[in-house]
Design a protein around this motif. Sequence first.
Motif, PDB file in Angstrom:
ATOM      1  N   PRO A 340       0.802  -1.223   0.000  1.00 30.69           N
ATOM      2  CA  PRO A 340       0.000   0.000   0.000  1.00 30.69           C
ATOM      3  C   PRO A 340       0.835   1.274   0.000  1.00 30.69           C
ATOM      4  CG  PRO A 340       0.114  -0.892   2.209  1.00 30.69           C
ATOM      5  CD  PRO A 340       0.855  -1.868   1.320  1.00 30.69           C
ATOM      6  N   GLN A 341       0.198   2.339  -0.411  1.00 34.02           N
ATOM      7  CA  GLN A 341       0.759   3.690  -0.355  1.00 34.02           C
ATOM      8  C   GLN A 341       2.119   3.793  -1.026  1.00 34.02           C
ATOM      9  OE1 GLN A 341       0.546   4.665   3.857  1.00 34.02           O
ATOM     10  NE2 GLN A 341      -1.527   5.439   3.603  1.00 34.02           N
ATOM     11  N   ILE A 342       2.213   3.221  -2.222  1.00 38.60           N
ATOM     12  CA  ILE A 342       3.405   3.398  -3.032  1.00 38.60           C
ATOM     13  C   ILE A 342       3.434   4.831  -3.540  1.00 38.60           C
ATOM     14  CG2 ILE A 342       4.540   2.730  -5.190  1.00 38.60           C
ATOM     15  CD1 ILE A 342       4.789   0.605  -3.143  1.00 38.60           C
ATOM     16  N   ILE A 343       4.538   5.506  -3.392  1.00 37.40           N
ATOM     17  CA  ILE A 343       4.675   6.873  -3.894  1.00 37.40           C
ATOM     18  C   ILE A 343       5.359   6.823  -5.247  1.00 37.40           C
ATOM     19  CG2 ILE A 343       5.673   9.159  -3.519  1.00 37.40           C
ATOM     20  CD1 ILE A 343       5.553   8.619  -0.540  1.00 37.40           C
ATOM     21  N   ASN A 344       4.648   7.197  -6.304  1.00 38.24           N
ATOM     22  CA  ASN A 344       5.230   7.234  -7.641  1.00 38.24           C
ATOM     23  C   ASN A 344       6.274   8.333  -7.700  1.00 38.24           C
ATOM     24  OD1 ASN A 344       5.404   8.234 -10.543  1.00 38.24           O
ATOM     25  ND2 ASN A 344       4.245   6.333 -10.780  1.00 38.24           N
ATOM     26  N   ARG A 345       7.476   7.976  -8.100  1.00 35.05           N
ATOM     27  CA  ARG A 345       8.588   8.937  -8.052  1.00 35.05           C
ATOM     28  C   ARG A 345       8.415  10.078  -9.043  1.00 35.05           C
ATOM     29  NH1 ARG A 345      14.071   5.263  -7.218  1.00 35.05           N
ATOM     30  NH2 ARG A 345      13.285   4.035  -5.478  1.00 35.05           N
ATOM     31  N   HIS A 346       7.600   9.848 -10.072  1.00 40.65           N
ATOM     32  CA  HIS A 346       7.439  10.891 -11.080  1.00 40.65           C
ATOM     33  C   HIS A 346       6.244  11.799 -10.769  1.00 40.65           C
ATOM     34  CE1 HIS A 346      10.535   9.016 -13.442  1.00 40.65           C
ATOM     35  NE2 HIS A 346       9.884   7.873 -13.452  1.00 40.65           N
ATOM     36  N   THR A 347       5.128  11.208 -10.327  1.00 36.97           N
ATOM     37  CA  THR A 347       3.917  12.003 -10.108  1.00 36.97           C
ATOM     38  C   THR A 347       3.660  12.312  -8.648  1.00 36.97           C
ATOM     39  OG1 THR A 347       2.527  10.034  -9.916  1.00 36.97           O
ATOM     40  CG2 THR A 347       2.901  10.905 -12.131  1.00 36.97           C
ATOM     41  N   LYS A 348       4.382  11.633  -7.748  1.00 36.85           N
ATOM     42  CA  LYS A 348       4.233  11.819  -6.310  1.00 36.85           C
ATOM     43  C   LYS A 348       2.827  11.448  -5.823  1.00 36.85           C
ATOM     44  CE  LYS A 348       8.424  13.380  -5.933  1.00 36.85           C
ATOM     45  NZ  LYS A 348       9.460  12.536  -5.343  1.00 36.85           N
ATOM     46  N   LYS A 351      -0.672   5.007  -4.524  1.00 34.45           N
ATOM     47  CA  LYS A 351      -1.484   3.949  -5.098  1.00 34.45           C
ATOM     48  C   LYS A 351      -1.079   2.630  -4.466  1.00 34.45           C
ATOM     49  CE  LYS A 351       1.646   2.924  -8.927  1.00 34.45           C
ATOM     50  NZ  LYS A 351       1.786   2.748 -10.388  1.00 34.45           N
ATOM     51  N   ASN A 352      -1.865   1.614  -4.726  1.00 39.79           N
ATOM     52  CA  ASN A 352      -1.512   0.274  -4.275  1.00 39.79           C
ATOM     53  C   ASN A 352      -0.817  -0.462  -5.409  1.00 39.79           C
ATOM     54  OD1 ASN A 352      -2.644   0.709  -1.800  1.00 39.79           O
ATOM     55  ND2 ASN A 352      -4.585  -0.283  -2.274  1.00 39.79           N
ATOM     56  N   SER A 353       0.127  -1.314  -5.041  1.00 41.47           N
ATOM     57  CA  SER A 353       0.849  -2.094  -6.028  1.00 41.47           C
ATOM     58  C   SER A 353       0.840  -3.551  -5.584  1.00 41.47           C
ATOM     59  CB  SER A 353       2.288  -1.586  -6.152  1.00 41.47           C
ATOM     60  OG  SER A 353       3.020  -2.367  -7.063  1.00 41.47           O
ATOM     61  N   THR A 377      10.414  -3.486  -0.236  1.00 45.30           N
ATOM     62  CA  THR A 377       9.691  -2.668  -1.213  1.00 45.30           C
ATOM     63  C   THR A 377       9.072  -1.452  -0.546  1.00 45.30           C
ATOM     64  OG1 THR A 377       9.198  -4.645  -2.529  1.00 45.30           O
ATOM     65  CG2 THR A 377       7.866  -2.702  -2.957  1.00 45.30           C
ATOM     66  N   GLN A 378       8.524  -1.640   0.624  1.00 44.59           N
ATOM     67  CA  GLN A 378       7.981  -0.519   1.384  1.00 44.59           C
ATOM     68  C   GLN A 378       9.056   0.520   1.671  1.00 44.59           C
ATOM     69  OE1 GLN A 378       4.877   0.301   1.718  1.00 44.59           O
ATOM     70  NE2 GLN A 378       4.180  -0.446   3.699  1.00 44.59           N
ATOM     71  N   ARG A 379      10.221   0.061   2.104  1.00 39.33           N
ATOM     72  CA  ARG A 379      11.298   0.984   2.468  1.00 39.33           C
ATOM     73  C   ARG A 379      11.758   1.780   1.244  1.00 39.33           C
ATOM     74  NH1 ARG A 379      11.860   2.900   7.004  1.00 39.33           N
ATOM     75  NH2 ARG A 379      14.051   3.317   6.560  1.00 39.33           N
ATOM     76  N   LYS A 380      11.869   1.125   0.090  1.00 38.77           N
ATOM     77  CA  LYS A 380      12.326   1.835  -1.109  1.00 38.77           C
ATOM     78  C   LYS A 380      11.340   2.917  -1.528  1.00 38.77           C
ATOM     79  CE  LYS A 380      13.293  -1.694  -3.901  1.00 38.77           C
ATOM     80  NZ  LYS A 380      13.565  -2.938  -3.170  1.00 38.77           N
ATOM     81  N   ASN A 381      10.071   2.705  -1.263  1.00 37.66           N
ATOM     82  CA  ASN A 381       9.075   3.672  -1.678  1.00 37.66           C
ATOM     83  C   ASN A 381       8.880   4.801  -0.694  1.00 37.66           C
ATOM     84  OD1 ASN A 381       7.573   2.792  -4.281  1.00 37.66           O
ATOM     85  ND2 ASN A 381       7.879   0.903  -3.164  1.00 37.66           N
ATOM     86  N   ILE A 382       9.310   4.574   0.543  1.00 42.55           N
ATOM     87  CA  ILE A 382       9.217   5.629   1.550  1.00 42.55           C
ATOM     88  C   ILE A 382      10.366   6.613   1.392  1.00 42.55           C
ATOM     89  CG2 ILE A 382       9.383   6.089   4.019  1.00 42.55           C
ATOM     90  CD1 ILE A 382       7.948   3.418   4.482  1.00 42.55           C
ATOM     91  N   ILE A 383      11.552   6.079   1.055  1.00 45.73           N
ATOM     92  CA  ILE A 383      12.756   6.924   0.972  1.00 45.73           C
ATOM     93  C   ILE A 383      12.636   7.930  -0.158  1.00 45.73           C
ATOM     94  CG2 ILE A 383      15.225   6.894   0.467  1.00 45.73           C
ATOM     95  CD1 ILE A 383      15.388   4.250   1.928  1.00 45.73           C
TER      96      ILE A 383
END
Length: 383
Positions: A340-348, A351-353, A377-383
């Motif tokens: 959950p709560q993946i942050i897209n690096r381009h659009t910020k 979404k869920n993945s 995966t969670q950690r990579k998307n939070i950073i």
Amino acid sequence: MEFDFLHPLSDDIIEHIQSLSSQNLGSKVVLHSKSDFPDINKVQLAIIGVLENRGDSNQINDVDLTAIRKEFYSLYPGNWQASIADLGDIKAGEELSDTYFALKSVVGTLIKKRIVPIIIGGSQDLTYAMYRSYDTLEQMVNLVSIDSKFDLGKENATDMALSYLTRIILEEPNNLFNYSVVGYQTYNNAQEEIDLMEKLFFDGYRLGEVSSNIKVSEPVFRDADIVTLDLTSIQSSSSGNFATFVPNGFNGKEICSLARYSGLSDKLSLFGIFNHNNSKSEAVLIAQILWYFIEGFECRSNEYPFTSKEDYIKYIVPLEMEELVFYKSNKSDRWWIEVPQIINRHTKTEKNSLLPCSYEDYLGAINQEIPERWWKTQRKNII
């Protein structure tokens, strides 16, 4: 045009294929000859040789893929429907960077056309050029390497084959989301490289772990965009490569299983095999690796991304601090876990993945254990 970089197959190979039975694989593949070039619009899989190994100073012989093609086209196909073409070879450019540019251009064009390139090299630093072909596709990339080493050498190392991953990590544009190594051997890697893999939340699977339960690697390949295979990850007794002696590594059956997992992945769009030692014995194994990759491609279930949630069973596992959501496919019995709560690096945007996982991950969650790949995966998307 990008395809101008491709040189036709030699007359020797063409004549060998023509001498085979109509039942052999050679008659099922469209070939790039001196007089004809395949219709790209009718191709699903494209085989390309890259005659370049200057990125690895240990490679002293010219790249020769003749034996591989003769062995491969002498095999018999399975019940395959995919259209396959052999587009010939990219020859070494005047400079190593010229070869990279040619490979990047050809691969990028094919991927845009939804054609899966199968690259046969050459030294493994060609992975860098393959990765750079995604620059114009505006997507993050998951790279999986079947290798005994991490190839995380210093950025300015003279051997690109030992440091191409460092260049991938540091250079802009940075499209790399995750890197996984399947089959690494601890004594072949410096401790600081192992520590760096952990700090970057990349995945490493030791040879013994995969050999004892090869299914543990299947979710990793299911999440891959690129898979590269270093042939020195295979033990010499299976590969026949005694020029570079490898006492421990995958055996022939295991490496073919990993190739099949690669082909099975609905997500995978690029496959590469590197560090062939030009021997006939190793060519036999490479031909079978190619066969199993295509067999996997033929068996793709096309179940991801999900087209209908009706084809899946949803499982919710409450933990003390989290609620994990799993999906099991009714078609293949394969598993995914929701991140959950993946942050897209381009659009910020959030979404869920869905991350491929195993049944064992689900059982572990029931026992209040958070799957390691989910956490990374969670950690990579939070950073």
